[in-house]
Design an enzyme around this catalytic site. Structure first.
Site, PDB file in Angstrom:
ATOM      1  N   THR A 226       0.828  -1.210   0.000  1.00 26.04           N
ATOM      2  CA  THR A 226       0.000   0.000   0.000  1.00 26.04           C
ATOM      3  C   THR A 226       0.865   1.264   0.000  1.00 26.04           C
TER       4      THR A 226
ATOM      5  N   GLY B  22       3.074  -3.163   8.523  1.00 23.78           N
ATOM      6  CA  GLY B  22       3.279  -3.442   9.943  1.00 23.78           C
ATOM      7  C   GLY B  22       4.735  -3.801  10.214  1.00 23.78           C
TER       8      GLY B  22
ATOM      9  N   GLU C  20      -6.215  -5.820   3.874  1.00 23.25           N
ATOM     10  CA  GLU C  20      -6.235  -7.033   3.031  1.00 23.25           C
ATOM     11  C   GLU C  20      -7.459  -7.034   2.114  1.00 23.25           C
TER      12      GLU C  20
HETATM   13  C1  LIG Z   1       5.973 -13.378  17.682  1.00 24.48           C
HETATM   14  C2  LIG Z   1       4.520 -13.461  17.697  1.00 24.48           C
HETATM   15  C3  LIG Z   1       3.857 -13.366  16.361  1.00 24.48           C
HETATM   16  C4  LIG Z   1       2.527 -13.922  16.331  1.00 24.48           C
HETATM   17  C5  LIG Z   1       1.993 -14.064  14.918  1.00 24.48           C
HETATM   18  C6  LIG Z   1       2.019 -15.424  14.456  1.00 24.48           C
HETATM   19  C7  LIG Z   1       1.595 -15.779  13.217  1.00 24.48           C
HETATM   20  C8  LIG Z   1       0.987 -14.870  12.183  1.00 24.48           C
HETATM   21  C9  LIG Z   1       0.097 -15.578  11.234  1.00 24.48           C
HETATM   22  C10 LIG Z   1      -1.059 -15.104  10.762  1.00 24.48           C
HETATM   23  C11 LIG Z   1      -1.508 -13.725  11.068  1.00 24.48           C
HETATM   24  C12 LIG Z   1      -2.920 -13.489  10.856  1.00 24.48           C
HETATM   25  C13 LIG Z   1      -3.431 -12.410  10.286  1.00 24.48           C
HETATM   26  C14 LIG Z   1      -2.885 -11.115   9.944  1.00 24.48           C
HETATM   27  C15 LIG Z   1      -1.731 -11.043   9.006  1.00 24.48           C
HETATM   28  C16 LIG Z   1      -1.450  -9.932   8.361  1.00 24.48           C
HETATM   29  C17 LIG Z   1      -2.459  -8.847   8.129  1.00 24.48           C
HETATM   30  C18 LIG Z   1      -2.058  -7.533   8.635  1.00 24.48           C
HETATM   31  C19 LIG Z   1      -2.146  -6.420   7.901  1.00 24.48           C
HETATM   32  C20 LIG Z   1      -2.724  -6.341   6.537  1.00 24.48           C
HETATM   33  C21 LIG Z   1      -1.741  -6.204   5.439  1.00 24.48           C
HETATM   34  C22 LIG Z   1      -2.335  -5.633   4.151  1.00 24.48           C
HETATM   35  O1  LIG Z   1      -3.360  -5.036   4.141  1.00 24.48           O
HETATM   36  S1  LIG Z   1      -1.417  -5.888   2.750  1.00 24.48           S
HETATM   37  C23 LIG Z   1      -2.252  -5.015   1.489  1.00 24.48           C
HETATM   38  C24 LIG Z   1      -3.511  -5.696   1.061  1.00 24.48           C
HETATM   39  N1  LIG Z   1      -4.091  -5.021  -0.068  1.00 24.48           N
HETATM   40  C25 LIG Z   1      -5.188  -5.413  -0.656  1.00 24.48           C
HETATM   41  O2  LIG Z   1      -5.818  -6.385  -0.264  1.00 24.48           O
HETATM   42  C26 LIG Z   1      -5.592  -4.634  -1.873  1.00 24.48           C
HETATM   43  C27 LIG Z   1      -6.988  -4.966  -2.346  1.00 24.48           C
HETATM   44  N2  LIG Z   1      -7.058  -4.892  -3.804  1.00 24.48           N
HETATM   45  C28 LIG Z   1      -7.008  -5.986  -4.611  1.00 24.48           C
HETATM   46  O3  LIG Z   1      -6.909  -7.114  -4.149  1.00 24.48           O
HETATM   47  C29 LIG Z   1      -7.076  -5.764  -6.078  1.00 24.48           C
HETATM   48  O4  LIG Z   1      -6.545  -4.621  -6.538  1.00 24.48           O
HETATM   49  C30 LIG Z   1      -8.491  -5.866  -6.629  1.00 24.48           C
HETATM   50  C31 LIG Z   1      -8.921  -7.317  -6.458  1.00 24.48           C
HETATM   51  C32 LIG Z   1      -9.460  -4.965  -5.878  1.00 24.48           C
HETATM   52  C33 LIG Z   1      -8.523  -5.476  -8.097  1.00 24.48           C
HETATM   53  O5  LIG Z   1      -7.394  -5.911  -8.755  1.00 24.48           O
HETATM   54  P1  LIG Z   1      -7.094  -5.575 -10.277  1.00 24.48           P
HETATM   55  O6  LIG Z   1      -5.732  -6.020 -10.605  1.00 24.48           O
HETATM   56  O7  LIG Z   1      -7.428  -4.150 -10.556  1.00 24.48           O
HETATM   57  O8  LIG Z   1      -8.084  -6.532 -10.942  1.00 24.48           O
HETATM   58  P2  LIG Z   1      -9.456  -6.296 -11.667  1.00 24.48           P
HETATM   59  O9  LIG Z   1      -9.238  -5.563 -12.941  1.00 24.48           O
HETATM   60  O10 LIG Z   1     -10.480  -5.743 -10.733  1.00 24.48           O
HETATM   61  O11 LIG Z   1      -9.830  -7.795 -12.006  1.00 24.48           O
HETATM   62  C34 LIG Z   1      -9.218  -8.518 -13.079  1.00 24.48           C
HETATM   63  C35 LIG Z   1      -9.513  -9.987 -12.885  1.00 24.48           C
HETATM   64  O12 LIG Z   1      -8.635 -10.517 -11.888  1.00 24.48           O
HETATM   65  C36 LIG Z   1      -9.401 -11.182 -10.904  1.00 24.48           C
HETATM   66  N3  LIG Z   1      -8.672 -11.140  -9.634  1.00 24.48           N
HETATM   67  C37 LIG Z   1      -8.408 -10.046  -8.873  1.00 24.48           C
HETATM   68  N4  LIG Z   1      -7.716 -10.419  -7.786  1.00 24.48           N
HETATM   69  C38 LIG Z   1      -7.537 -11.751  -7.862  1.00 24.48           C
HETATM   70  C39 LIG Z   1      -6.896 -12.707  -7.004  1.00 24.48           C
HETATM   71  N5  LIG Z   1      -6.316 -12.377  -5.862  1.00 24.48           N
HETATM   72  N6  LIG Z   1      -6.899 -13.997  -7.399  1.00 24.48           N
HETATM   73  C40 LIG Z   1      -7.507 -14.374  -8.552  1.00 24.48           C
HETATM   74  N7  LIG Z   1      -8.131 -13.511  -9.398  1.00 24.48           N
HETATM   75  C41 LIG Z   1      -8.146 -12.227  -9.044  1.00 24.48           C
HETATM   76  C42 LIG Z   1     -10.687 -10.453 -10.891  1.00 24.48           C
HETATM   77  O13 LIG Z   1     -11.711 -11.168 -10.261  1.00 24.48           O
HETATM   78  C43 LIG Z   1     -10.907 -10.232 -12.357  1.00 24.48           C
HETATM   79  O14 LIG Z   1     -11.396 -11.426 -12.919  1.00 24.48           O
HETATM   80  P3  LIG Z   1     -12.371 -11.369 -14.179  1.00 24.48           P
HETATM   81  O15 LIG Z   1     -11.773 -10.451 -15.186  1.00 24.48           O
HETATM   82  O16 LIG Z   1     -12.481 -12.799 -14.603  1.00 24.48           O
HETATM   83  O17 LIG Z   1     -13.679 -10.843 -13.658  1.00 24.48           O
HETATM   84  C1  LIG Z   2      -4.270  -1.636  10.557  1.00 27.48           C
HETATM   85  C2  LIG Z   2      -3.854  -1.687   9.127  1.00 27.48           C
HETATM   86  C3  LIG Z   2      -2.735  -2.417   8.780  1.00 27.48           C
HETATM   87  C4  LIG Z   2      -2.315  -2.442   7.457  1.00 27.48           C
HETATM   88  N1  LIG Z   2      -1.184  -3.126   7.134  1.00 27.48           N
HETATM   89  C5  LIG Z   2      -0.727  -3.106   5.857  1.00 27.48           C
HETATM   90  C6  LIG Z   2       0.494  -3.757   5.518  1.00 27.48           C
HETATM   91  O1  LIG Z   2       1.136  -4.370   6.364  1.00 27.48           O
HETATM   92  N2  LIG Z   2       0.940  -3.687   4.243  1.00 27.48           N
HETATM   93  C7  LIG Z   2       0.244  -3.038   3.272  1.00 27.48           C
HETATM   94  O2  LIG Z   2       0.698  -3.021   2.127  1.00 27.48           O
HETATM   95  N3  LIG Z   2      -0.920  -2.421   3.569  1.00 27.48           N
HETATM   96  C8  LIG Z   2      -1.420  -2.439   4.828  1.00 27.48           C
HETATM   97  N4  LIG Z   2      -2.590  -1.798   5.140  1.00 27.48           N
HETATM   98  C9  LIG Z   2      -3.304  -1.069   4.087  1.00 27.48           C
HETATM   99  C10 LIG Z   2      -4.604  -1.744   3.674  1.00 27.48           C
HETATM  100  O3  LIG Z   2      -4.363  -2.900   2.939  1.00 27.48           O
HETATM  101  C11 LIG Z   2      -5.437  -0.747   2.870  1.00 27.48           C
HETATM  102  O4  LIG Z   2      -5.747   0.330   3.722  1.00 27.48           O
HETATM  103  C12 LIG Z   2      -6.711  -1.418   2.373  1.00 27.48           C
HETATM  104  O5  LIG Z   2      -6.413  -2.355   1.347  1.00 27.48           O
HETATM  105  C13 LIG Z   2      -7.736  -0.392   1.856  1.00 27.48           C
HETATM  106  O6  LIG Z   2      -7.193   0.399   0.869  1.00 27.48           O
HETATM  107  P1  LIG Z   2      -7.222   2.004   0.932  1.00 27.48           P
HETATM  108  O7  LIG Z   2      -6.691   2.425   2.251  1.00 27.48           O
HETATM  109  O8  LIG Z   2      -6.557   2.479  -0.301  1.00 27.48           O
HETATM  110  O9  LIG Z   2      -8.740   2.382   0.904  1.00 27.48           O
HETATM  111  P2  LIG Z   2      -9.517   3.091  -0.289  1.00 27.48           P
HETATM  112  O10 LIG Z   2      -9.492   2.196  -1.484  1.00 27.48           O
HETATM  113  O11 LIG Z   2      -9.045   4.469  -0.465  1.00 27.48           O
HETATM  114  O12 LIG Z   2     -10.978   3.054   0.332  1.00 27.48           O
HETATM  115  C14 LIG Z   2     -11.700   4.190   0.777  1.00 27.48           C
HETATM  116  C15 LIG Z   2     -13.186   3.992   0.427  1.00 27.48           C
HETATM  117  O13 LIG Z   2     -13.319   3.965  -0.996  1.00 27.48           O
HETATM  118  C16 LIG Z   2     -14.076   2.837  -1.394  1.00 27.48           C
HETATM  119  N5  LIG Z   2     -13.586   2.336  -2.693  1.00 27.48           N
HETATM  120  C17 LIG Z   2     -12.314   2.254  -3.149  1.00 27.48           C
HETATM  121  N6  LIG Z   2     -12.282   1.716  -4.375  1.00 27.48           N
HETATM  122  C18 LIG Z   2     -13.539   1.420  -4.700  1.00 27.48           C
HETATM  123  C19 LIG Z   2     -14.166   0.819  -5.837  1.00 27.48           C
HETATM  124  N7  LIG Z   2     -13.448   0.385  -6.885  1.00 27.48           N
HETATM  125  N8  LIG Z   2     -15.505   0.682  -5.832  1.00 27.48           N
HETATM  126  C20 LIG Z   2     -16.244   1.092  -4.781  1.00 27.48           C
HETATM  127  N9  LIG Z   2     -15.711   1.655  -3.681  1.00 27.48           N
HETATM  128  C21 LIG Z   2     -14.378   1.809  -3.636  1.00 27.48           C
HETATM  129  C22 LIG Z   2     -13.870   1.804  -0.292  1.00 27.48           C
HETATM  130  O14 LIG Z   2     -14.962   0.896  -0.228  1.00 27.48           O
HETATM  131  C23 LIG Z   2     -13.780   2.693   0.941  1.00 27.48           C
HETATM  132  O15 LIG Z   2     -15.085   2.943   1.409  1.00 27.48           O
HETATM  133  C24 LIG Z   2      -3.039  -1.746   6.455  1.00 27.48           C
HETATM  134  C25 LIG Z   2      -4.186  -1.012   6.817  1.00 27.48           C
HETATM  135  C26 LIG Z   2      -4.594  -0.989   8.134  1.00 27.48           C
HETATM  136  C27 LIG Z   2      -5.804  -0.200   8.506  1.00 27.48           C
END
Ligand SMILES: CCCCC/C=C\C/C=C\C/C=C\C/C=C\C/C=C\CCC(=O)SCCNC(=O)CCNC(=O)[C@H](O)C(C)(C)COP(=O)(O)OP(=O)(O)OC[C@H]1O[C@@H](n2cnc3c(N)ncnc32)[C@H](O)[C@@H]1OP(=O)(O)O
Ligand SMILES: Cc1cc2nc3c(=O)[nH]c(=O)nc-3n(C[C@H](O)[C@H](O)[C@H](O)COP(=O)(O)OP(=O)(O)OC[C@H]3O[C@@H](n4cnc5c(N)ncnc54)[C@H](O)[C@@H]3O)c2cc1C
Length: 674
Positions: free
Chosen positions: A157, A196, A440
């Protein structure tokens, strides 16, 4: 009068509840744990990790400064990580410790009221190495990461983009002269934000950047990047890194920012399982599916369903035990004040939380098994099941995190004023789980991914083409008549499927209408997104209900009669609750009548009364040790008021009889000398 239980003084109301419970609590613990063997193994792990007292703090985390809190969390992470490498890995049957033991993950919660700064190392850095590296890369990085010689995170991100990964701005430009990638942050909005552990803890991270080679952009790819010196921990030249500041929760996770100034890394540091850049700069795509680089996110979405089930089990344990000891109001003047758990409205708030914890726990196991099957197929080069799995994991992540956050807040409401105390444990649970709805993949965004799949599946059903298992019910969407209402569990599940099919049909019809009226496909989709989200939600609820029901029937096949009864009551409660939450939809898409719904409401209320005597037994069956609950209200012994007072007396504010603020401000103001 107090009673003793296992050498412990127990609140008499709680003791009475336990005496009333009519089922074998341990049998239900085994169901929740996935079998007796798992329970025994969990208990061994908890004993080793928690009996030493290493998880305890001299001073409560809540009384520490942000810096002290962070340092304390690092201290305990190091203790726990060392335990994981040694005793716990062996106990959990893992060759090395890692991400594959939910028990080890859950036990860690005793050490942290918020989260460990190592969460991303184990939750995303290690899984990315496992999922995105070539075998050679893995053999270099994985042992170092598992042994904690290096600590990493996942920096995807940016300030400007989280959801829209294709819009990320960080660049990785290949230089064939030196066989290096040049990482660069061209704008403020391209700064990595949120990862994180990035702020102060890690020395490596996975960086997701736009790959350029031979003047062409090939989209986002993952790279492994060293950001701090392995010895001094000082940020390396060309790196700007820091912590992003206070947040609603996650305050011990040092989430960070990161910018690059033409920072060079070796070519081999691109994670090359799915795509490669050869020495001369030629780009080679290896993977059969374009989205395999999103694999770590899919993995974490699967893990999160389990994670929130556990946190909801904690919140419901706290709120139910507290509701058993709390007495309030006098509806019958001649009788003593009732336990608040006797109020039907209280049961309505809490029993759905218990049932949902079970539903999500069982769905998470099922989802994990489906994920393992998809991974096994992909190993053999077959990615056919990935779209369905992406749709499934997306909606289950969205609904499980959202429902859990909502129900944890409901548990807080159920605890009245005391639930607002940090020492109740519920605020920290809420702050943690409400973030899971966003990270996520945001709730709405992920449901829209599922909706894409649903619409395609609907069109396939329309064309009489075969459907994948989780959407096979769409085949019945074209019968022309409304689904027949039937209040049996299977009948309600069929109705939920009819709602999902009906809502999807409405979306498709409206989009087609809008396109005929001249809107582009993109605009017609956009105008229908409220309904598309609702359709995906309905689909997910049908999947959860169906899975929960089937799994409970399977898992209780050999259970004792009373366990069968109480587990059946919980699943039925779950189905009734969601049917009553969706009466408008049922009236639209099924044959349900007003009378059917009135009868269902009565049946629901009667079910609450049937579950009531077993409520404490049900939360005891989650078998959550006090160390994991961190709660004055929810401890096993029910010494609620004593603990609240003990915690209040620990407040640094009570150290001095008169606060310095008196002489500095209050006295001068009151004497008119300010
Ligand atoms: C020492 C003690 C430690 C203790 C710990 C021990 C162990 C730990 C173990 C576990 C821990 C547990 C939990 C927590 C762990 C970590 C979590 C903490 C923090 C969070 C970290 C983050 O947030 S990382 C950042 C995450 N970011 C996102 O999730 C971004 C979200 N956005 C997307 O996923 C994508 O951009 C999208 C899906 C919204 C759109 O992608 P885009 O490329 O634009 O694709 P489209 O054009 O919309 O679609 C095209 C096509 O692709 C298909 N598709 C999209 N994604 C996927 C996929 N992932 N897989 C398969 N296909 C996919 C989509 O459906 C479309 O398909 P069609 O064209 O057929 O419709
Ligand atoms: C506690 C915490 C830990 C995190 N840890 C990590 C990490 O370790 N690594 C990492 O890479 N990231 C991390 N993130 C980031 C996290 O993955 C993003 O914040 C999350 O994926 C949401 O994306 P954004 O912040 O860009 O929200 P935005 O996309 O800006 O969302 C804002 C609003 O816009 C709306 N929106 C956005 N796009 C669309 C669309 N296409 N259609 C309709 N509505 C839409 C959403 O629904 C939402 O209401 C963390 C976030 C938090 C809060």
């Amino acid at each position: 009068m107090t009673q003793t239980n296992n050498n412990m003084t127990v609140n008499p109301d709680l003791a009475m509840e336990r005496a009333k419970c009519n089922f074998n609590v341990l049998e239900v613990t085994h169901i929740f744990d996935g079998g007796e063997r798992n329970t025994l193994q969990r208990k061994k792990i908890e004993d080793v990790a928690l009996n030493s007292g290493a998880s305890k703090d001299a001073l409560g985390e809540e009384h520490m400064s942000p810096k002290e809190k962070y340092e304390n969390a690092v201290r305990k992470s190091c203790i726990y990580a060392t335990m994981m490498k040694n005793e716990l890995a062996e106990l959990s049957g893992l060759e090395s410790f890692g991400v594959s033991s939910p028990v080890i993950r859950r036990t860690a919660d005793a050490f942290f009221k918020e989260v460990s700064p190592f969460l991303l190392h184990l939750g995303m850095f290690v899984p990315t190495i496992m999922g995105q590296c070539t075998p050679e890369q893995q053999s270099y990085w994985l042992p170092r990461a598992l042994d904690m010689q290096i600590i990493g995170t996942y920096a995807q991100t940016e300030l400007g983009h989280g959801t829209f990964i294709r819009g990320l701005e960080t660049t990785a430009t290949y230089d064939p002269e030196t066989e290096e990638f040049v990482l660069h942050s061209p704008t403020l909005s391209s700064y990595k934000w949120w990862a994180g552990g990035l702020g102060k803890t890690v020395n490596y991270c996975i960086v997701v950047a736009q790959l350029y080679t031979k003047g062409e952009c090939h989209g986002t790819h993952p790279f492994i990047v060293q950001i701090r010196d392995e010895d001094t921990h000082v940020p390396l030249p060309g790196i700007k890194v820091g912590e992003i500041g206070p947040k609603m929760g996650f305050n011990t996770a040092d989430n960070g920012f990161l910018g690059f100034d033409h920072y060079r890394i070796p070519r081999e540091h691109m994670l090359m399982k799915n795509a490669q850049v050869l020495k001369d700069g030629t780009y080679v795509k290896v993977a059969r599916h374009g989205k395999l680089t999103y694999g770590t996110m899919v993995f974490v979405r699967v893990v999160l369903v389990n994670e929130v089930a556990f946190n909801l089990a904690k919140a419901s344990t706290i709120a139910v035990r507290y509701s058993a000891i709390r007495r309030q109001s006098k509806p019958k003047p001649d009788e003593v004040e009732p336990q608040i758990l006797d109020y039907v409205t209280q049961q309505h708030k809490l029993f759905i939380a218990i049932a949902t914890a079970h539903a999500l726990q069982l769905c998470s196991t099922w989802l994990w098994e489906s994920f393992s099957a998809v991974l096994a197929q992909m190993k053999g080069g077959n990615t056919d099941t990935l779209p369905e799995f992406h749709a499934l994991s997306s909606c289950l992540k969205a609904i499980s995190t959202s429902d859990s956050a909502h129900l944890i807040e409901q548990c807080r409401h159920a605890c009245g004023g005391h639930g607002y105390m940090i020492s109740s444990g519920i605020p920290n649970l809420y702050n943690f789980v409400s973030a899971t709805r966003t990270y996520e993949g945001d709730y709405t965004v992920l449901l829209l991914q599922t909706a894409r799949f649903l619409v395609k599946a609907y069109e396939q059903a329309e064309a009489k083409k075969p459907l994948t298992p989780t959407v096979s019910y769409l085949a019945h969407a074209f019968s022309g008549s409304r689904a027949t209402w039937d209040n049996s569990p299977d009948g309600i599940i069929r109705s939920f499927q009819a709602l999902a099919a009906g809502k999807t049909a409405v979306c498709v019809t409206n989009m087609r209408k809008r396109m005929r009226a001249g809107l582009s496909q993109v605009d017609a989709w956009e105008m229908s997104t409220i309904q598309l989200v609702a359709a995906a939600e309905a689909h997910c609820r049908a999947v959860i209900a169906d899975t929960y029901r089937k799994e409970i029937v399977r898992l209780t096949a050999n259970s004792s009669p009373n366990v069968k009864v109480v587990m059946d009551q919980l699943t039925t409660l779950y189905l009734y609750y969601w049917a009553l939450e969706r009466t408008g939809d049922l009236l639209m898409f099924t044959s349900v009548s007003q009378k059917d719904l009135v009868d269902l409401q009565i049946a629901y209320e009667e079910l609450l009364l049937k579950i009531r005597p077993n409520a404490v037994g049900l939360v005891d069956a989650f078998d959550l040790r006090d160390e994991l609950l961190h709660s004055t209200l929810g401890s096993y012994d029910g010494r609620v008021y004593e603990r609240l007072m003990e915690e209040a007396l620990k407040s640094p504010m009570n150290k001095e009889p008169v606060s310095d603020a008196y002489s500095k401000y209050l006295r001068p103001m009151m004497k008119g000398k300010l």
